[in-house]
Design a protein around this motif. Sequence first.
Motif, PDB file in Angstrom:
ATOM      1  N   ALA A   1      75.978  20.191 -44.437  1.00 16.84           N
ATOM      2  CA  ALA A   1      75.061  19.663 -45.369  1.00 16.84           C
ATOM      3  C   ALA A   1      73.948  20.697 -45.688  1.00 16.84           C
ATOM      4  N   ASN A   2      73.644  21.273 -44.656  1.00 15.94           N
ATOM      5  CA  ASN A   2      72.445  22.194 -44.677  1.00 15.94           C
ATOM      6  C   ASN A   2      72.800  23.577 -45.502  1.00 15.94           C
ATOM      7  N   ALA A   3      73.998  23.889 -45.221  1.00 17.36           N
ATOM      8  CA  ALA A   3      74.645  25.161 -45.897  1.00 17.36           C
ATOM      9  C   ALA A   3      74.769  24.874 -47.486  1.00 17.36           C
ATOM     10  N   ILE A   4      75.211  23.646 -47.709  1.00 20.70           N
ATOM     11  CA  ILE A   4      75.296  23.080 -49.382  1.00 20.70           C
ATOM     12  C   ILE A   4      74.066  23.112 -49.978  1.00 20.70           C
ATOM     13  N   MET A   5      72.951  22.685 -49.051  1.00 20.89           N
ATOM     14  CA  MET A   5      71.623  22.280 -49.692  1.00 20.89           C
ATOM     15  C   MET A   5      71.125  23.715 -49.886  1.00 20.89           C
ATOM     16  N   ARG A   6      71.489  24.856 -49.016  1.00 20.64           N
ATOM     17  CA  ARG A   6      70.781  26.104 -49.354  1.00 20.64           C
ATOM     18  C   ARG A   6      71.296  26.755 -50.469  1.00 20.64           C
ATOM     19  N   ALA A   7      72.407  26.600 -50.795  1.00 24.24           N
ATOM     20  CA  ALA A   7      72.901  27.023 -52.062  1.00 24.24           C
ATOM     21  C   ALA A   7      72.430  26.316 -53.321  1.00 24.24           C
TER      22      ALA A   7
ATOM     23  N   THR B   1      86.703  16.288 -51.458  1.00 22.04           N
ATOM     24  CA  THR B   1      86.069  16.576 -50.099  1.00 22.04           C
ATOM     25  C   THR B   1      84.908  17.473 -50.329  1.00 22.04           C
ATOM     26  N   CYS B   2      84.063  17.704 -49.359  1.00 20.92           N
ATOM     27  CA  CYS B   2      82.902  18.637 -49.787  1.00 20.92           C
ATOM     28  C   CYS B   2      83.583  20.184 -50.042  1.00 20.92           C
ATOM     29  N   SER B   3      84.834  20.352 -49.575  1.00 27.04           N
ATOM     30  CA  SER B   3      85.108  21.619 -49.853  1.00 27.04           C
ATOM     31  C   SER B   3      85.654  21.816 -51.167  1.00 27.04           C
ATOM     32  N   ASP B   4      86.188  20.765 -51.660  1.00 33.77           N
ATOM     33  CA  ASP B   4      86.561  20.505 -53.105  1.00 33.77           C
ATOM     34  C   ASP B   4      85.260  20.738 -54.195  1.00 33.77           C
ATOM     35  N   LEU B   5      84.136  19.879 -53.667  1.00 35.61           N
ATOM     36  CA  LEU B   5      83.082  20.029 -54.517  1.00 35.61           C
ATOM     37  C   LEU B   5      82.249  21.489 -54.433  1.00 35.61           C
ATOM     38  N   VAL B   6      82.263  22.251 -53.201  1.00 35.88           N
ATOM     39  CA  VAL B   6      81.713  23.471 -53.173  1.00 35.88           C
ATOM     40  C   VAL B   6      82.615  24.451 -53.939  1.00 35.88           C
ATOM     41  N   ARG B   7      84.144  24.333 -53.887  1.00 39.98           N
ATOM     42  CA  ARG B   7      84.886  25.348 -54.686  1.00 39.98           C
ATOM     43  C   ARG B   7      84.515  24.877 -56.140  1.00 39.98           C
ATOM     44  N   ALA B   8      84.453  23.803 -56.441  1.00 39.81           N
ATOM     45  CA  ALA B   8      84.231  23.432 -58.049  1.00 39.81           C
ATOM     46  C   ALA B   8      82.960  24.174 -58.615  1.00 39.81           C
ATOM     47  N   ALA B   9      81.849  24.059 -57.786  1.00 38.30           N
ATOM     48  CA  ALA B   9      80.622  24.717 -57.952  1.00 38.30           C
ATOM     49  C   ALA B   9      80.836  26.255 -58.244  1.00 38.30           C
ATOM     50  N   ALA B  10      81.732  26.918 -57.216  1.00 39.00           N
ATOM     51  CA  ALA B  10      81.800  28.245 -57.274  1.00 39.00           C
ATOM     52  C   ALA B  10      82.664  28.518 -58.768  1.00 39.00           C
TER      53      ALA B  10
ATOM     54  N   ALA C   1      78.995  30.767 -50.569  1.00 38.91           N
ATOM     55  CA  ALA C   1      79.873  31.443 -49.444  1.00 38.91           C
ATOM     56  C   ALA C   1      79.804  30.937 -48.084  1.00 38.91           C
ATOM     57  N   ASP C   2      78.539  30.766 -47.612  1.00 32.06           N
ATOM     58  CA  ASP C   2      78.133  30.268 -46.325  1.00 32.06           C
ATOM     59  C   ASP C   2      78.681  28.834 -46.267  1.00 32.06           C
ATOM     60  N   ALA C   3      78.377  27.945 -47.414  1.00 29.47           N
ATOM     61  CA  ALA C   3      78.640  26.665 -47.394  1.00 29.47           C
ATOM     62  C   ALA C   3      80.042  26.239 -47.662  1.00 29.47           C
ATOM     63  N   ASP C   4      80.814  27.241 -48.255  1.00 27.94           N
ATOM     64  CA  ASP C   4      82.322  27.120 -48.320  1.00 27.94           C
ATOM     65  C   ASP C   4      82.786  27.320 -46.806  1.00 27.94           C
ATOM     66  N   HIS C   5      82.204  28.342 -46.182  1.00 30.04           N
ATOM     67  CA  HIS C   5      82.666  28.658 -44.576  1.00 30.04           C
ATOM     68  C   HIS C   5      82.337  27.515 -43.732  1.00 30.04           C
ATOM     69  N   GLU C   6      81.112  26.802 -43.996  1.00 28.29           N
ATOM     70  CA  GLU C   6      80.858  25.462 -43.271  1.00 28.29           C
ATOM     71  C   GLU C   6      81.604  24.214 -43.582  1.00 28.29           C
TER      72      GLU C   6
END
Length: 118
Positions: A44-50, A74-83, A106-111
């Motif tokens: 959550a914190n990694a996503i928030m920073r992005a 999933t969170c991963s789906d959302l982070v990748r869609a944002a990318a 990238a950090d959020a994707d890793h987390e």
Amino acid sequence: MQTSAGEHGDQCLARAWALLDRGEHLARQGAGDQAGAGLGLLAANAIMRARDALEVIHPAAAGSRGLQVPGEGTCSDLVRAAAQQLASIPAGHEPAGLSLALVHLADADHEVEGRSCS
């Protein structure tokens, strides 16, 4: 009705911000589960920073809170869609500071990789 490349870039930033906002909320909800609480908070914190980095470089993105984003995934789906949204910003219309947002993304994707907060 056609939009200019700059307007398209603004829309991409707004959609990416909204996707990350949704992803952060999902990760925080998953952090309530005792088994993965710490890992959920890291995600959550990694996503928030992005998300916050996008907001700093494009303050209007935060106004996209009501923007419809996928309710499933999933969170991963959302982070990748944002990318993907950020990757579709037309060349030459990237806002200054986007590289920092991409580092946080990238950090959020890793987390969130392998975590199924949904």
